[in-house]
Design a protein around this motif. Sequence first.
Motif, mmCIF file in Angstrom:
data_model
loop_
_atom_site.group_PDB
_atom_site.id
_atom_site.type_symbol
_atom_site.label_atom_id
_atom_site.label_comp_id
_atom_site.label_asym_id
_atom_site.label_seq_id
_atom_site.Cartn_x
_atom_site.Cartn_y
_atom_site.Cartn_z
ATOM 1 N N LYS A 74 0.819 -2.133 5.245
ATOM 2 C CA LYS A 74 -0.520 -1.546 5.168
ATOM 3 C C LYS A 74 -0.741 -0.896 3.802
ATOM 4 N N LEU A 75 0.242 -0.159 3.326
ATOM 5 C CA LEU A 75 0.147 0.489 2.014
ATOM 6 C C LEU A 75 0.017 -0.552 0.906
ATOM 7 N N ALA A 76 0.793 -1.632 1.030
ATOM 8 C CA ALA A 76 0.740 -2.687 0.013
ATOM 9 C C ALA A 76 -0.642 -3.327 -0.030
ATOM 10 N N TYR A 77 -1.217 -3.598 1.121
ATOM 11 C CA TYR A 77 -2.545 -4.213 1.178
ATOM 12 C C TYR A 77 -3.580 -3.308 0.515
ATOM 13 N N TYR A 78 -3.587 -2.033 0.877
ATOM 14 C CA TYR A 78 -4.602 -1.127 0.345
ATOM 15 C C TYR A 78 -4.333 -0.708 -1.101
ATOM 16 N N SER A 79 -3.174 -1.060 -1.630
ATOM 17 C CA SER A 79 -2.943 -0.866 -3.065
ATOM 18 C C SER A 79 -3.681 -1.921 -3.874
ATOM 19 N N GLY A 80 -4.152 -2.957 -3.223
ATOM 20 C CA GLY A 80 -4.822 -4.050 -3.909
ATOM 21 C C GLY A 80 -3.863 -4.959 -4.667
ATOM 22 N N GLY A 81 -2.557 -4.760 -4.452
ATOM 23 C CA GLY A 81 -1.582 -5.531 -5.215
ATOM 24 C C GLY A 81 -1.337 -4.962 -6.590
ATOM 25 N N ARG A 82 -1.885 -3.789 -6.850
ATOM 26 C CA ARG A 82 -1.631 -3.080 -8.108
ATOM 27 C C ARG A 82 -0.362 -2.253 -7.916
ATOM 28 N N ILE A 83 0.680 -2.580 -8.647
ATOM 29 C CA ILE A 83 1.973 -1.933 -8.422
ATOM 30 C C ILE A 83 1.884 -0.425 -8.646
ATOM 31 N N ARG A 84 1.152 -0.014 -9.670
ATOM 32 C CA ARG A 84 1.033 1.436 -9.918
ATOM 33 C C ARG A 84 0.367 2.130 -8.734
ATOM 34 N N GLU A 85 -0.622 1.484 -8.148
ATOM 35 C CA GLU A 85 -1.316 2.116 -7.023
ATOM 36 C C GLU A 85 -0.423 2.161 -5.789
ATOM 37 N N PHE A 86 0.380 1.129 -5.596
ATOM 38 C CA PHE A 86 1.337 1.142 -4.486
ATOM 39 C C PHE A 86 2.337 2.280 -4.682
ATOM 40 N N VAL A 87 2.847 2.408 -5.900
ATOM 41 C CA VAL A 87 3.785 3.489 -6.216
ATOM 42 C C VAL A 87 3.124 4.849 -5.975
ATOM 43 N N ARG A 88 1.864 4.963 -6.356
ATOM 44 C CA ARG A 88 1.164 6.228 -6.168
ATOM 45 C C ARG A 88 1.002 6.563 -4.685
ATOM 46 N N LEU A 89 0.714 5.562 -3.871
ATOM 47 C CA LEU A 89 0.570 5.796 -2.429
ATOM 48 C C LEU A 89 1.873 6.299 -1.814
ATOM 49 N N ILE A 90 3.003 5.739 -2.276
ATOM 50 C CA ILE A 90 4.294 6.206 -1.766
ATOM 51 C C ILE A 90 4.497 7.671 -2.142
ATOM 52 N N ARG A 91 4.194 8.004 -3.395
ATOM 53 C CA ARG A 91 4.339 9.409 -3.819
ATOM 54 C C ARG A 91 3.385 10.306 -3.031
ATOM 55 N N GLU A 92 2.168 9.818 -2.791
ATOM 56 C CA GLU A 92 1.151 10.613 -2.099
ATOM 57 C C GLU A 92 1.619 11.027 -0.707
ATOM 58 N N LEU A 93 2.298 10.140 0.005
ATOM 59 C CA LEU A 93 2.707 10.477 1.364
ATOM 60 C C LEU A 93 4.040 11.235 1.406
ATOM 61 N N SER A 94 4.788 11.207 0.300
ATOM 62 C CA SER A 94 6.093 11.874 0.312
ATOM 63 C C SER A 94 5.951 13.396 0.416
ATOM 64 N N GLY A 95 4.822 13.945 -0.110
ATOM 65 C CA GLY A 95 4.606 15.390 -0.005
ATOM 66 C C GLY A 95 4.445 15.855 1.434
ATOM 67 N N PRO A 96 3.468 15.301 2.186
ATOM 68 C CA PRO A 96 3.338 15.680 3.598
ATOM 69 C C PRO A 96 4.593 15.382 4.414
ATOM 70 N N ALA A 97 5.302 14.289 4.096
ATOM 71 C CA ALA A 97 6.538 13.984 4.822
ATOM 72 C C ALA A 97 7.589 15.052 4.553
ATOM 73 N N TRP A 98 7.626 15.566 3.310
ATOM 74 C CA TRP A 98 8.545 16.660 2.978
ATOM 75 C C TRP A 98 8.164 17.929 3.739
ATOM 76 N N ASP A 99 6.853 18.214 3.793
ATOM 77 C CA ASP A 99 6.389 19.425 4.478
ATOM 78 C C ASP A 99 6.929 19.513 5.896
ATOM 79 N N ASP A 100 6.910 18.380 6.595
ATOM 80 C CA ASP A 100 7.308 18.369 8.003
ATOM 81 C C ASP A 100 8.743 17.898 8.205
ATOM 82 N N SER A 101 9.468 17.720 7.097
ATOM 83 C CA SER A 101 10.878 17.311 7.171
ATOM 84 C C SER A 101 11.050 16.076 8.066
#
Length: 462
Positions: free
Chosen positions: A351-378
């Motif tokens: 799902k993340l790959a699809y919504y990145s549009g196939g832009r590698i930088r945007e896919f990388v950014r999406l992974i970073r974007e969700l890592s913060g909330p995932a860290w918050d809740d361990s």
Amino acid sequence: MYTRAVPEQTPEQERWAEVYERFDPLQPADNPGWRVERKYSPANAIVRELNRPMGGHKRFMILGGIGSGKSTELLAIAAQRSKQGPVVFIDLVNHFEKRVGDAAALDRIQPWEVVLLVGLGIYKAAQAHFGHSWERRETKSLEKAAKAFIDEEDSPTFDLAKLASTVAVLAGGAIGGVVAGPAGAFAGASLAAVGETGKSIQWRFPLGIPGRALRSDQDQRVQQLLGAVNGLIGTLQSEYETKLSVFIDGLDRIKDRARTKALFVESSLLGSLECDVVSTGPIALHWGSLRKHVRKFTTKTLANAPVIDRTTPESWEPGGPGIDLCIEVFRRRTADLDPGGALIPEPALRKLAYYSGGRIREFVRLIRELSGPAWDDSLSSATDAIVDQAIDSLRAETEAGLTRGHIGILRALIEEPGELPDDELVSEMLDVCLILPYPNESEWFFPHPLLLKVKLADAIAG
């Protein structure tokens, strides 16, 4: 001095903190183990052509939207090329952001200014990385040519060595493989930053100055500068019986259409460097007739990973084959952190790959974007909620500033993705990745998938 307190972290938080660090969207994948071969990339074809001895100097320009992965592909080509000979890699973005301290100046750069930076980069790399000792006669012409420009800015002093030491340069390969070179000439095949100590020296040559008159290729000072830089190139290539390859990254950041034409269409200065040259270029060159008129360069397009299935473009299930490439990007960067593949389940990655549009930088950014909330809740594994939160955050940003004109063009593309509409807005929309190019037998174009969620939901459904 304030020092930030670092809280004690759970094992899960430690993993997400490391994921955050590894997925920096502003940094190309300089770790070779992280690079994933892209089936539709022109990189391998360019490497093969550079390795062939026939045909004289080779010059290629890789076109693509911001974040499509051009810098990573350029680094990969340079690393491959360094196995055959010396490579000098000029990082213009790094130079303007960190050395000049004026990132906006890159958008105003002139061809002769790029040539000057190439010359300074070659001077620096040859001396600091390859072990070449420049003789005074070899550098005097470059110093004189550069002074001819800086004098008109009333600069009191000019120090070639100090100025060169500040240029952001990577180097690799060897210049001593055929004849006996100086000590240190055999530098190996990997790329490395050259002279990081130069960061402490301030850049003092005015570049990208607002209002500075454009200088034509015929300008005597421009020709003297080109001759001086080619003199350095010639010295290295003849003395060591080798073939130098120069890589220039960052010219794709130029947004102004008039400046794009001045650099790549109205000037042939970059194509007059007497060595192999590979550069990035703005995707705006792709639109209209500009690409056909790029001087002395063969242009290659780096299309986005084909994450869209043209039969069901609105769905990420199953999506296009480019989704697997994005998943591999994630796996390569987290192999030691996530051997069981539990951090982000595969359906969520798709799902993340699809919504990145196939832009590698945007896919990388999406992974970073969700890592913060995932860290918050361990979390031991990313939830659907934080995945959707990351996607919606990027969707809102992508939708910002859309006009009726933009929407009309995007609707037309949904109806006919094989051809770009004849509209002046298209150049801007390619540049900011509202429109994405995808590979197939023939290249095709489609709105960014994030726009299909809300703004174009009715058009894609109908």
